[in-house]
Design an enzyme around this catalytic site. Structure first.
Site: not given
Ligand code: NAD
Length: 291
Positions: A53, A97, A120
């Site tokens: 990422k 994460q 997200d």
């Protein structure tokens, strides 16, 4: 033979376009978009995803505000970091994460993220918008699947779409997105008694389970579009490890009209949509339209 939907190629193309967009906006606004990825502990798979990422951010001109915490980090400590990032005007996107170590409450942490920085798309505010069919930050993997279908010119309206898997990360949001695109959506999951009887109805079959090669050719309607979200690491009898999806690619590609490979299908699109969401939030802040 099915046409292969090449997620790697689409991701590359979209990221190249993003690089140009970011360059132009940066010149207007005077700062780059910023993404903060919070990682806790040393899970090697998570570390690889985070690295991926951050590299992708660098490629398109997004600043990374990555923070790595030891596995002993406390809930209060992480909540404070999220509060600080919410207030930081250089940060447009924040993501935690997953998975987190057991002592931490992931849902409570996600709920602390300001909804307009929820890169997200997992905050209840953004999931609610998705449910209502309103524009907002959308969860990256399902949004990536929709981009793959769009760029492969797959008609969705009026088609029967079967989604296997009902997680909040993939299965549920993708079902909502397909419904919004006017598919007739059927969801299947671990308690579905006869999976094959359901999957054989699918014009579009999306598999997000996490069981290596669960879907075999006899479970797929001829000429169906098959999207394999699963990522499973398997080891063969010689001890060689490799990544496979939830679909038996070799047998299913012989009867499907389109299929995504693993790796190189949905995976690269997940990262791409994370970049997209960060740029989208950044643009929202400056009243610039970004789709
Ligand atoms: P999850 O474990 O949260 O959910 C799995 C779902 O599969 C559950 O809803 C369960 O009901 C269903 N299920 C389990 N066994 C089943 C069976 N035998 N038959 C039918 N349904 C069954 O997993 P998740 O987070 O949704 O991820 C699913 C898969 O997608 C995993 O392999 C994961 O690694 C992968 N994934 C890939 C990406 C990507 O970028 N490509 C992103 C997220 C997840």
């Amino acid at each position: 033979m099915a046409e292969i939907i090449d997620g790697k190629a689409l991701a590359k193309q979209m990221q190249a376009e993003m690089t140009e967009t970011v360059k132009a906006l940066q010149a207007q606004v005077g700062r780059s978009p910023g993404l903060a990825v919070l990682m806790v502990g040393d899970n090697p798979a998570s570390a690889a995803y985070v690295r991926n990422k951050e590299l992708a951010c660098t490629r398109v001109g997004i600043r990374s505000f990555g923070k790595h915490f030891p596995a002993t980090a406390t809930q209060a400590e992480l909540e404070q970091v999220i509060k600080d990032l919410n207030a930081d005007s250089n940060v447009d996107g924040i993501l935690v994460q997953l998975p987190l170590p057991d002592h931490l409450d992931a849902i409570a942490l996600i709920n602390q993220i300001a909804p307009h920085k929820d890169a997200d798309g997992l905050h209840p505010y953004n999931l609610g918008k998705l449910l209502r069919g309103e524009e907002g930050l959308q969860s990256c993997t399902p949004a990536g699947v929709m981009q793959l279908l769009k760029h492969a010119d797959i008609p969705i309206a009026g088609k029967t779409a079967v989604v296997i898997g009902r997680s909040i990360l993939v299965g549920k949001p993708i079902a909502m997105m397909l419904l919004e695109a006017n598919a007739t959506v059927i969801m299947a999951h671990s308690r579905t008694p006869d999976l094959k009887a359901i999957t054989l109805n699918a014009d579009i079959l999306v598999v997000a389970v996490g069981r290596p090669q669960l879907i075999t050719a006899d479970m797929v309607k001829p000429r169906a579009v098959v999207i394999d979200v699963g990522i499973n690491r398997i080891t063969d009898y010689e001890g060689q490890s490799s990544l496979v999806g939830d679909v038996n690619f070799d047998s299913v590609k012989a009867i499907a009209s389109h299929i995504t490979p693993v790796p190189g299908g949905v995976g690269p699109m997940t990262v791409t949509m994370l970049l997209h969401n960060t740029i989208w939030s950044y643009c929202q802040q400056y009243g610039t339209k970004y789709n």
